[in-house]
Enzyme design. Structure first.
Site, mmCIF file in Angstrom:
data_model
loop_
_atom_site.group_PDB
_atom_site.id
_atom_site.type_symbol
_atom_site.label_atom_id
_atom_site.label_comp_id
_atom_site.label_asym_id
_atom_site.label_seq_id
_atom_site.Cartn_x
_atom_site.Cartn_y
_atom_site.Cartn_z
ATOM 1 N N GLU A 42 51.769 -6.064 38.797
ATOM 2 C CA GLU A 42 50.725 -5.076 38.561
ATOM 3 C C GLU A 42 51.021 -4.074 37.447
ATOM 4 O OE1 GLU A 42 48.804 -3.922 42.559
ATOM 5 O OE2 GLU A 42 50.582 -5.061 43.129
ATOM 6 N N THR A 87 49.639 -16.417 40.087
ATOM 7 C CA THR A 87 50.716 -15.698 39.414
ATOM 8 C C THR A 87 51.871 -16.594 38.999
ATOM 9 O OG1 THR A 87 51.575 -15.297 41.612
ATOM 10 C CG2 THR A 87 50.270 -13.539 40.616
#
Lengths: 747, 327
Positions: free
Chosen positions: A714, A467
């Site tokens: 998300e 990420t």
């Protein structure tokens, strides 16, 4: 807010610090760590979905040259500490640990682990383990006859939704279905375990090294300090690597018994049942509105696939109940137990499936009302959380829609289905949907060390699961300490570091970032105190490796620190969310699951996004292609626009993939997943992805945490499947209420 | 995995001799054999690598018969200007297959012999008459969206997965087979075997026989040819349905036609009914669709693949119209 914007640390699109190492192949993943004298392991999996092992013969397997051990339920024969399922407060991916009994609970269950001097010998032995089963009837699909729905919790009620729905002028009542899906990270599940002097060192890809350490200590009955977990790089996780998978325990057990390191890489097809998966789900959504488009009732009944061995419920009601202003809200969730491996977390576990139904239903309501779908959402924007009545920490959903509509060219949309056709006959559809994700946080520690040369090291047992966390946490420290980003090193992914949170629930930046911020500030305070005792520290700043005193004079960090014993300033911080008590914090720092939010004592905190899709459909063959996607998000402060954009874009691409491709097909007659390889489990290839536009609004949230960040990881996936389904309807007039949407659905 | 012997053949003769022994497998590009061996699907105990043998990769396009050496790489052949110009269906079938990396390694001969992607064959666990003769066919009551409409039986309903083979079926193609007994050529239509009584048998190739060339009769229909592949994913996916069409035209009127189908049959499947429906007609969308429907008139659907009757007909129609539009 205490953000020093002057140093360029925060808000700058710094290139990932691990990018070159990954591109050059020098970044070492779990399976790359060579322990000396390693033995190799291979799995044998159950061919049946339910029953018992009636005959087990390992003679042929043991006769293979180089085989050192065949671990089965017969030979394991040892009680392991009663560590529990991750969703029951433990750390295990499942309540059931294979090889602890002769029972078969699901197809693909591990029934033996063979260990040999070479991988080839281990695999050959695994093939030769002979097993017969006393097979019982199994149901792996929640649609099988005879299964019952069990309520998952008490639900949410505001007003009287049933009555309001019955009395409404305009309503929608429809059911939407999403399939089981698997994470399929490109880095396969793996574990490499070595014991030394009673201490366990284990390399594995992990989203939770602290939890894994705590769980393995309990399983093996050893002090937590005697377990060392290493996971510096993770090649995709998506929730699959957040708990202790069963093979990890078995590999560590084998290594202890053999007195020799053991390594296992779980093959792709085995990953479908050794790991977890996103369970199938069904959403019935009922929406009612006045003719003018004001919602009067919102009802959402979700039924999710669960497992006989573990009750798992991922209802999205906490999010869907908060989306729109309605005086009457009714949410219910239920589960259906099936004979499968335990379902688990997968990218927006509750939100992704539930928003497909919920946001499709909003589109159906817009059609029923004759109101533009964007306008319908804007006119039902709630000023406060319609369930708790609390204010939002920040909510710029309307602004997301306005900006997204402009970027996308929504005003070009002719609302009539099938009305937009390209010159070659291609059908064009525009669709939109809302995305949201809760901004929760967990306690975290961090240690920051500043050296005389201006270099800085950040230590935290958090994780970069691809990420960009290595980069982002470094930027937070650089910003506070006024040092150039390239002088900061970030050490993560090892349980010896100060405690970090699970990399799940999109919490890393807000949680570990807050801890790094706190530790860096402590370093700065010591620096200020050292340089000028008695002066007004609030008027001092740090810039360009110098302390700037209230009178404007500058003192080099090298001079200040150089004079200190040890030549460094190092500070440790334990950070917790505002609403969390100390006991919960300590549990979290010790490797327990401890979340705060998204509903706090005074505020409700979510990230929001407006997502748009253009689909192009072949008028003859009915193949669907996503030509364009636009996502505009409000996720609080963005520490690194480059890595945040990449996260959001990845989520949108996954959402498109989910809408049109991804399904773990369940062979109901045999109760097993059928398409367990990447040739038959399709996810999007580059060619499936058209233009992707991502924008992040400049949102200032002074409530959510010290650095003002909300969940990024998300939210990108959440609205995309519905936006695409809505676009498919707009292109064709065909409403498909299931994913994946295939060409045969439009023939 | 199963222990096996690997040898690099030093000559074709040596390879043919070694391949005549039981449990031998010929490896060319290795892109499909290695997968099959990892899945324990071959029983191979001896792998004979012929990938480097000289002379077998030659492609000759200037005579009355196009000759493709069996070891020519898919990627290389797909780039040949003459072929692009004169036989677009062949080029397209190569370009739309697999991935660039696989096409760089995979050979034309090996491509013809790839095995079905039926998940029950590949999983190594389910009953499968192809893998374990006599064990049964799981697909009959299983997930059957990918399964065949033609050339199947109650013993096997798997599909032949190849694109190149499907395109070759739309031409007058022969396969050159070499063995210690000499060299022979067989009609392509007779090379693959429909999965009838013996699903384990997929081609007429016998132990010791090696495909050495693919021969395509030159035809003006090549210019008006195309391969249309319909799939869920835009790239790197097997055909749900596909069709190759090659036409000879007099103005808009079809004077000769070849139509073959992929993704729907147990072997590369020629569709004479579709050809008959095209010949003599002025080709338009309605005629094309009619030909497509004719191609599927005898299709036998299972529970979840019936949509391929409609989709397959549309695929033929699209291919016919695209073929007409070439040059």
């Amino acid at each position: 807010m205490d953000i020093n914007m002057g140093n360029g640390g925060i808000g700058v699109p710094v290139v990932r610090r691990d990018a070159m190492a990954k591109v050059l192949g020098v970044a070492q993943y779990a399976a790359d760590f060579p322990h000396e004298n390693t033995a190799y392991a291979a799995l044998t999996l159950s061919k049946v979905a339910r029953g018992r092992i009636s005959r087990l013969d390992t003679a042929a397997a043991e006769a293979v040259a180089g085989v050192r051990m065949v671990l089965t339920h017969r030979s394991l024969n040892e009680s392991l500490g009663d560590e529990t399922f991750v969703m029951k407060g433990g750390h295990m991916q499942s309540s059931f640990l294979p090889l602890t009994s002769d029972e078969i609970h699901y197809a693909g269950q591990i029934v033996s682990l063979t260990i040999a001097d070479t991988l080839e010998a281990a695999e050959e032995a695994a093939r030769l383990v002979a097993i017969d089963y006393a097979r019982e009837a199994a149901s792996a699909s929640m649609d099988d006859a005879g299964l019952t729905e069990e309520p998952a919790d008490s639900g949410i009620d505001v007003g009287d939704a049933e009555a309001a729905f019955a009395a409404a002028e305009v309503k929608v009542d429809a059911t939407y279905v999403t399939p089981a899906q698997h994470h399929n990270p490109i880095e396969l599940y793996a574990a490499s375990a070595a014991w030394q002097d009673g201490k366990l060192l284990i390399n594995l890809p992990s989203q939770w090294v602290m939890g894994t350490r705590a769980g393995l200590a309990k399983v093996f009955g050893i002090p937590i300090e005697d377990v060392h977990v290493e996971s510096p790089y993770v090649g995709g996780a998506f929730g699959a690597k957040a708990s202790i998978l069963p093979h990890v325990v078995l590999v560590a057990m084998a290594a202890r018994r053999l007195g020799r390191p053991v390594k296992l890489v779980v093959p792709r097809e085995a990953g479908f049942t050794v790991g977890s998966f996103r369970p199938a789900a069904r959403s019935r959504v009922r929406l009612a509105a006045t003719r003018q488009g004001k919602l009067t009732a919102v009802m959402h009944d979700e039924v999710g696939q669960s497992a006989v061995i573990d009750h798992v419920a991922f209802a999205g009601m906490e999010a869907t109940s908060k989306m729109y202003a309605s005086p009457n809200i009714r949410m219910r969730a239920a589960t259906v137990a099936t004979d499968v491996n335990s379902p688990g977390f997968m990218r927006a576990p509750a939100e992704a499936p539930s928003f497909f139904g919920f946001e499709s239903a909003m589109d159906e309501l817009a059609v029923a009302l004759g109101i533009d779908p964007v306008e319908l959402r804007i006119m039902n924007e709630p000023a406060r959380d319609p369930v708790s009545g609390l204010p939002w920490s920040s909510r710029l959903l309307v602004e997301c829609y306005r900006r997204g509509a402009a970027l996308f060219g929504w005003s070009d949309r002719n609302p009539k289905p099938g009305s937009m056709v390209a010159a070659d006959g291609t059908l064009i559809g525009y669709g939109c949907a809302t995305a949201t994700y809760p901004s929760a946080m967990a306690p975290s520690s961090a240690r920051v060390r500043l050296s005389a040369d201006g270099s800085c090291v950040v230590y935290c047992a958090a994780h970069d699961v691809g990420t960009g966390a290595y980069t982002v946490l470094g930027q937070v420290a650089a910003d506070v300490l006024g040092v150039p980003d390239e002088l900061v090193t970030v050490e993560m992914g090892h349980s010896r570091h100060p405690s970090g949170p699970v990399s799940g629930g999109s919490i890393t930046t807000g949680s570990a970032g807050s801890a790094v911020h706190m530790a860096a500030r402590a370093v700065r305070e010591r620096l200020f105190a050292t340089v000028a005792a008695g002066q007004d520290r609030s008027k001092m700043t740090l810039a360009d490796r110098h302390v700037v005193l209230p009178d404007g004079s500058r003192r080099a960090i090298s001079d200040i620190i150089g004079g200190l014993p040890g030549g460094v300033i190092e500070e440790h911080a334990d950070w917790k969310p505002t609403d969390m008590d100390d006991k919960t914090m300590q549990q979290g720092l010790a490797g327990g699951m401890a979340f705060a939010g998204p509903v706090g004592g005074t505020h409700v905190s979510f990230s929001f996004g407006a997502q748009f899709a253009e689909v192009r459909i072949d008028p003859l063959l009915r193949t669907i292609r996503v030509a364009r996607m636009v996502g505009v998000f409000a996720c609080g402060r963005i520490i690194n626009p480059r890595t945040a954009r990449s996260n959001l874009m990845g989520g949108m691409i996954w959402g498109a993939s989910s809408a049109l491709l991804e399904e773990s097909q369940i062979d109901r007659a045999r109760g097993r997943f059928a398409n367990t390889d990447l040739a038959s489990y399709h996810f999007a290839a580059n060619a499936d992805v058209g233009e992707v536009v991502v924008e992040m609004l400049d949102e200032h949230d002074s409530v959510v945490n010290a650095i003002g960040t909300k969940a990024v990881g998300e939210v990108g996936i959440v609205g995309m499947p519905a936006a695409i389904a809505n676009a498919v309807y707009h292109a064709t007039g065909v409403r498909v209420r299931k994913t994946p949407i295939l060409m045969e659905d439009l023939l | 995995m199963r222990p096996f012997l690997y040898s690099r053949a030093t000559s074709l003769e040596q390879a043919m001799s070694e391949a005549a022994q039981s449990h031998a497998a010929i490896m060319a590009g290795g892109t499909t054999l290695v997968d099959l061996m990892r899945g324990d699907l071959t029983g191979a105990e001896h792998v004979i690598d012929i990938g480097h043998l000289p002379g077998l990769a030659k492609v000759e396009l200037d005579g009355p018969v196009l000759r493709f050496g069996a070891l020519a790489r898919m990627a290389d052949v797909a780039e040949l200007p003459f072929l692009k110009q004169n036989y677009p269906a062949l080029v397209e079938s190569l370009q739309l297959a697999a991935s660039q990396q696989i096409r760089n390694a995979a050979t034309l001969g090996g491509n013809l012999l790839q095995r079905t992607r039926c998940v029950y064959f590949r999983d190594g666990v389910s009953d499968c008459n192809k893998r374990v003769p006599g064990s049964g066919c799981t697909a009959l009551d299983g997930e059957d969206r990918e399964m065949a409409l033609f050339g199947a039986s109650d013993r096997c309903v798997a599909t032949y997965p190849g694109d190149w083979g499907t395109a070759l079926a739309a031409f007058d193609t022969s396969i050159e087979i070499s063995s210690a007994a000499g060299t022979k050529t067989v009609k392509f239509a007779d090379f693959h075997v429909a999965y009838g009584d013996d699903p384990a048998r997929e081609s007429i190739l016998q132990p010791g026989e090696i495909v050495t060339a693919i021969l395509v009769q030159a035809t003006p229909a090549g210019r008006h040819s195309t391969y249309v592949k319909v799939r869920d994913r835009q790239s790197y996916a097997y055909a749900v349905t596909s069709a190759a069409v090659a036409l000879e035209l007099d103005g808009d009127r079809v004077t000769a036609a070849r139509v073959s189908l992929g993704g729907v049959a147990s072997k590369p499947w020629r569709a004479p009914a579709a050809e008959a429906a095209l010949v003599g007609q002025v080709l338009n969308q309605a005629v094309a669709l009619e030909a497509g429907r004719a191609a599927f008139a005898d299709a036998k659907a299972l529970r979840h693949n019936g949509f391929k009757i409609d989709l397959g007909a549309r695929t033929v129609a699209r291919a016919a119209m695209v073929a007409k539009g070439k040059h």
